[in-house]
Design a protein around this motif. Structure first.
Motif, mmCIF file in Angstrom:
data_model
loop_
_atom_site.group_PDB
_atom_site.id
_atom_site.type_symbol
_atom_site.label_atom_id
_atom_site.label_comp_id
_atom_site.label_asym_id
_atom_site.label_seq_id
_atom_site.Cartn_x
_atom_site.Cartn_y
_atom_site.Cartn_z
ATOM 1 N N GLY B 215 -38.457 -45.085 -21.680
ATOM 2 C CA GLY B 215 -39.912 -45.026 -21.535
ATOM 3 C C GLY B 215 -40.302 -44.860 -20.080
ATOM 4 N N ALA B 216 -41.106 -43.811 -19.813
ATOM 5 C CA ALA B 216 -41.646 -43.586 -18.459
ATOM 6 C C ALA B 216 -43.167 -43.661 -18.568
ATOM 7 N N GLY B 217 -43.747 -44.752 -18.109
ATOM 8 C CA GLY B 217 -45.180 -44.988 -18.312
ATOM 9 C C GLY B 217 -46.051 -44.114 -17.437
ATOM 10 N N ARG B 218 -45.809 -44.159 -16.138
ATOM 11 C CA ARG B 218 -46.657 -43.397 -15.207
ATOM 12 C C ARG B 218 -46.523 -41.904 -15.465
ATOM 13 N N GLU B 219 -45.315 -41.457 -15.788
ATOM 14 C CA GLU B 219 -45.081 -40.038 -16.049
ATOM 15 C C GLU B 219 -45.352 -39.677 -17.509
ATOM 16 N N LYS B 220 -45.632 -40.682 -18.340
ATOM 17 C CA LYS B 220 -46.099 -40.462 -19.711
ATOM 18 C C LYS B 220 -45.104 -39.663 -20.558
ATOM 19 N N LYS B 221 -43.841 -40.102 -20.532
ATOM 20 C CA LYS B 221 -42.803 -39.438 -21.324
ATOM 21 C C LYS B 221 -41.938 -40.493 -22.008
ATOM 22 N N ILE B 222 -41.517 -40.151 -23.228
ATOM 23 C CA ILE B 222 -40.532 -40.967 -23.932
ATOM 24 C C ILE B 222 -39.396 -40.038 -24.343
ATOM 25 N N TYR B 223 -38.151 -40.494 -24.204
ATOM 26 C CA TYR B 223 -37.035 -39.739 -24.745
ATOM 27 C C TYR B 223 -35.998 -40.700 -25.288
ATOM 28 N N ALA B 224 -35.016 -40.136 -25.995
ATOM 29 C CA ALA B 224 -34.108 -41.012 -26.733
ATOM 30 C C ALA B 224 -32.720 -40.401 -26.835
ATOM 31 N N VAL B 225 -31.743 -41.291 -26.989
ATOM 32 C CA VAL B 225 -30.386 -40.888 -27.356
ATOM 33 C C VAL B 225 -30.045 -41.666 -28.626
ATOM 34 N N PRO B 226 -29.968 -40.998 -29.779
ATOM 35 C CA PRO B 226 -29.651 -41.705 -31.026
ATOM 36 C C PRO B 226 -28.225 -42.249 -30.973
ATOM 37 N N PRO B 227 -27.911 -43.211 -31.832
ATOM 38 C CA PRO B 227 -26.560 -43.771 -31.855
ATOM 39 C C PRO B 227 -25.509 -42.681 -32.018
ATOM 40 N N TRP B 228 -24.377 -42.874 -31.393
ATOM 41 C CA TRP B 228 -23.181 -42.027 -31.511
ATOM 42 C C TRP B 228 -23.381 -40.617 -30.964
ATOM 43 N N THR B 229 -24.398 -40.414 -30.129
ATOM 44 C CA THR B 229 -24.638 -39.074 -29.576
ATOM 45 C C THR B 229 -23.735 -38.825 -28.366
ATOM 46 N N GLU B 230 -23.335 -37.567 -28.237
ATOM 47 C CA GLU B 230 -22.509 -37.192 -27.085
ATOM 48 C C GLU B 230 -23.367 -37.149 -25.817
ATOM 49 N N VAL B 231 -22.930 -37.851 -24.799
ATOM 50 C CA VAL B 231 -23.628 -37.862 -23.511
ATOM 51 C C VAL B 231 -22.595 -37.603 -22.417
ATOM 52 N N ARG B 232 -22.703 -36.464 -21.772
ATOM 53 C CA ARG B 232 -21.717 -36.093 -20.749
ATOM 54 C C ARG B 232 -22.378 -36.052 -19.377
ATOM 55 N N SER B 233 -21.776 -36.728 -18.412
ATOM 56 C CA SER B 233 -22.257 -36.633 -17.040
ATOM 57 C C SER B 233 -21.946 -35.240 -16.513
ATOM 58 N N LEU B 234 -22.897 -34.641 -15.847
ATOM 59 C CA LEU B 234 -22.717 -33.279 -15.344
ATOM 60 C C LEU B 234 -21.609 -33.264 -14.283
ATOM 61 N N ASP B 235 -20.651 -32.355 -14.412
ATOM 62 C CA ASP B 235 -19.577 -32.272 -13.413
ATOM 63 C C ASP B 235 -18.915 -30.903 -13.490
ATOM 64 N N PHE B 236 -17.778 -30.753 -12.835
ATOM 65 C CA PHE B 236 -16.996 -29.520 -12.871
ATOM 66 C C PHE B 236 -15.575 -29.871 -13.302
ATOM 67 N N GLU B 237 -14.863 -28.876 -13.896
ATOM 68 C CA GLU B 237 -13.489 -29.124 -14.345
ATOM 69 C C GLU B 237 -12.614 -29.629 -13.205
ATOM 70 N N ASP B 238 -12.778 -29.022 -12.016
ATOM 71 C CA ASP B 238 -11.918 -29.415 -10.893
ATOM 72 C C ASP B 238 -12.536 -30.550 -10.076
ATOM 73 N N HIS B 239 -13.745 -30.965 -10.435
ATOM 74 C CA HIS B 239 -14.365 -32.132 -9.806
ATOM 75 C C HIS B 239 -14.990 -33.004 -10.886
ATOM 76 N N PRO B 240 -14.126 -33.657 -11.699
ATOM 77 C CA PRO B 240 -14.674 -34.436 -12.821
ATOM 78 C C PRO B 240 -15.550 -35.585 -12.324
ATOM 79 N N PHE B 241 -16.479 -35.971 -13.169
ATOM 80 C CA PHE B 241 -17.376 -37.078 -12.836
ATOM 81 C C PHE B 241 -16.557 -38.346 -12.614
ATOM 82 N N ARG B 242 -16.900 -39.097 -11.573
ATOM 83 C CA ARG B 242 -16.101 -40.263 -11.202
ATOM 84 C C ARG B 242 -17.023 -41.471 -11.077
#
Lengths: 365, 285
Positions: B215-242
């Motif tokens: 919930g973002a009140g001042r920016e007036k936005k709601i978003y969601a990640v339902p259970p068991w959803t894939e969430v990947r941190s943005l990265d590169f193959e040769d620079h994996p997220f750490r």
């Protein structure tokens, strides 16, 4: 009341008690009454009602007292309160043409139907701090007679020199306090945002349009201050009934428009309306309203005051103060990861510097 | 610190509707939340209200919590991972007063956990809801401040801008620059701000059994990640997220796997590292 954790709670309780003590001031002196604030600091009350989007003099006065005179804090109290109220009807548009005038001036005509009525204004006072005791001032000799006064914009419109306003698109008026702002925002929503916008922010933006940031050539067509009847049409009655009066300030700012292939050169107007007597706010609002019309009029958008997202997303002082002041809240989790990140980058930088790795330096350049 | 069992509900302040907001507003919020759950990671605009706590103090999270809270819920509120930080206390007190619900510090006992800046160390389970307080919901706002433009970028999933930013960080300093609020791809479709949680917490979002609401009140936005959803941190193959944490053990519980706060103990460089998640730490001692 139970709260799961005690440490922060005790600190908060103590801080609130201290705040209440500071707010009260010297207990040997009588406490300010809301009536005194509403009567003697009436322009502060007006501002809080405008920026708090809630017309209630008594509550605004109470809020100012509770906020120790911090008007943004007071507006915030009023905003939080208004969200607890049910909304049963929308009022009919105020007929400011039928306003019972307290003050009405035009800068574009020396004299005009209805006359120039100075009313209660600071405009021609000398700003010398008055240290002498004040006798009770006499009431005004003559109240305005209450006759309807024609609008300056109508005088110009008769000659065909004033651009007509876009026709009412119909349907219910959109409500900024119930729905988020879409972009580009229609004028009805822009005006709502400006009406509750911070007076200082709008003043600075309006001022910038006069100084070349947005090509404005404004004239005060008319400022009027007075009481307007508020009417509603309950569905079960089907006709309008008046439910009270509100004091408002209206400003119509006349601006040139160069014209285009399809539109002759003519005047356009920026519009400002604020609760109570709030001329600075209404004037600044009308300047910014006109600047925000640039896009619709096909003018080049170059200045901050012409940029809808910049203006409308940063003019709300309750939002702005919240986000700025939230930096006081603890951020040590994020700061910890910044520390580790900086240490890591720094270690890499130092290692590379020690190794004198030319390939890396080149890649970075 | 008190024991961690759910506490008996307090008497609700009858001057306010249950959970402060009127029923029509809560219904509108729930419709927004349903839409957000249906389009994982996509920001849904909503008519945020002023709450009696300031913008920036978690009004978005508070409105989401108010909308989903029921009288039998057990609420936990954390800020910086801790139950006893002032803002967490303040929000818990608010719901205690206007909803009269039971509150807890026990991650396992809570049905709703409202958080600012952290995900609890104790893994969440199905049926729990994690409500994040979000300051800037738009992951691209530092690269493109205009909402009309970012809406277009999301519609086209045209996220090259962010990849280029990460690439430039790596080229200039050898690693990505973001230590917290590191952007994630949700369900392979929407780029999403995880809110300013440390990157350490990002992997916990991936296939989390609990529902995650933002919930973002001042920016007036709601978003969601339902259970068991894939969430990947943005990265590169040769620079994996750490994910990064301070390379120490907690001074109180000895944990070497939890996120640590760095406590300055003197003015001669003394440091002590302790778990940011107070509930997790106490349970291990």
């Amino acid at each position: 009341m139970y709260v799961a954790v005690k440490g922060g709670e005790a600190a908060i309780e103590a801080a609130h008690a201290w705040l209440a003590h500071e707010r009260r001031g010297d207990p040997a002196l009588p406490e300010l009454t809301p009536e005194q604030i509403a009567g003697q600091l009436s322009l502060a009350v007006d501002r809080v009602m405008s920026e708090g989007s809630c017309h209630d003099r008594e509550l605004a006065a109470l809020a100012i007292r509770q906020a120790r005179g911090d008007l943004i804090e007071a507006a915030f109290l009023l905003r939080a309160y208004r969200n607890t109220l049910p909304r049963f009807l929308a009022a009919e548009p105020l007929d400011t043409g039928a306003m019972r005038i307290r003050r009405r001036i035009s800068a574009t005509y020396k004299d005009l139907p209805g006359g120039q009525v100075l009313g209660p204004t600071f405009d021609y006072t000398h700003r010398l701090i008055d240290t002498a005791p004040r006798p009770a001032p006499a009431p005004p000799e003559r109240e305005a007679d209450g006759a309807a006064v024609p609008r300056v914009s109508a005088i110009l419109a008769q000659e065909g020199l004033m651009a007509g306003e876009a026709p009412d698109p119909g349907g219910p008026v959109p409500d900024l306090t119930r729905e988020p702002l879409p972009f580009p925002a229609p004028r009805a929503l822009r005006l709502q945002a400006l009406a509750r916008g911070d007076e200082g922010f709008l003043l600075g933006l309006g001022y910038s349009t006069q100084r070349g940031y947005g090509n404005a050539h404004p004239f005060v067509g008319e400022i009027r201050v007075g009481d307007c009847a508020v009417a509603v049409t309950p569905p079960e009655l089907g006709f309008e009934i008046e439910i009270g009066d509100v004091l408002v300030t209206e400003c119509q700012m006349v601006n040139q428009f160069a014209g285009s292939a399809t539109t002759p050169p003519q005047f356009t107007r920026g519009y400002g309306l604020a609760m109570g007597q709030a001329e600075r706010k209404a004037m600044a609002m009308s300047l910014v309203d006109r600047a925000l019309m640039a896009r619709d009029l096909g003018e080049e958008v170059t200045a901050p005051a012409q940029d809808q997202e910049f203006v409308l997303l940063h003019s709300d002082n309750v939002e702005a103060t919240g986000f700025v002041e939230h930096l006081k809240l603890p951020h040590h989790v994020d700061f910890q990861s910044e520390l580790e990140k900086l240490r890591s980058i720094r270690a890499r930088w130092e290692a590379e510097r020690a190794a004198g790795d030319p390939a890396r330096r080149e890649a970075a350049e | 610190m008190t024991d961690a069992l759910p506490m008996r509900p307090a008497t609700r302040d009858a001057a306010y509707n249950f959970a402060y907001l009127d029923e029509a507003t809560k219904r509108a919020l729930r419709r927004t939340i349903l839409k957000a759950v249906a389009i994982p990671g996509h920001q849904i605009p909503f008519g945020a209200r002023e709450m009696p706590l300031p913008y920036g103090w978690g009004t978005g999270g508070i409105q989401v919590t108010a909308a989903i809270l029921g009288p039998r819920d057990v609420l936990k509120v954390i800020d910086q991972g801790a139950d006893d930080t002032t803002n967490a206390v303040s929000i818990r007190r608010f719901f205690n007063r206007v909803a009269g619900v039971a509150t807890t510090t026990d991650t396992r006992a809570a049905t709703i956990i409202q958080t600012r800046h952290r995900i609890p160390e104790t893994p969440l389970r199905e049926g729990q809801v994690l409500v994040y307080q979000v300051p800037m919901p738009e992951p691209l706002f530092r690269l493109e401040p205009r909402l009309a433009e970012t809406r277009r970028i999301h519609a086209l999933a045209d996220y090259g801008l962010m990849q280029v930013k990460l690439y430039e960080d790596i080229a200039a300093q050898g690693e990505v620059g973001s230590s917290y609020n590191h952007p994630v791809m949700v369900g392979g479709r929407y780029l999403m701000s995880p809110s300013p949680i440390p990157g350490f917490d990002n992997p916990k979002m991936h296939r989390m059994p609990a529902l995650q609401l933002f919930g973002a009140g001042r920016e007036k936005k709601i978003y969601a990640v339902p259970p068991w959803t894939e969430v990947r941190s943005l990265d590169f193959e040769d620079h994996p997220f750490r994910p990064v944490r301070a390379p120490h053990a907690c001074s109180l519980c000895g944990s070497t796997g939890s996120y640590l706060d760095e406590i300055v103990t003197d003015d001669r460089g003394g440091r002590m590292f302790v778990c940011s998640d107070t509930d997790y730490c106490e349970r291990r001692r």
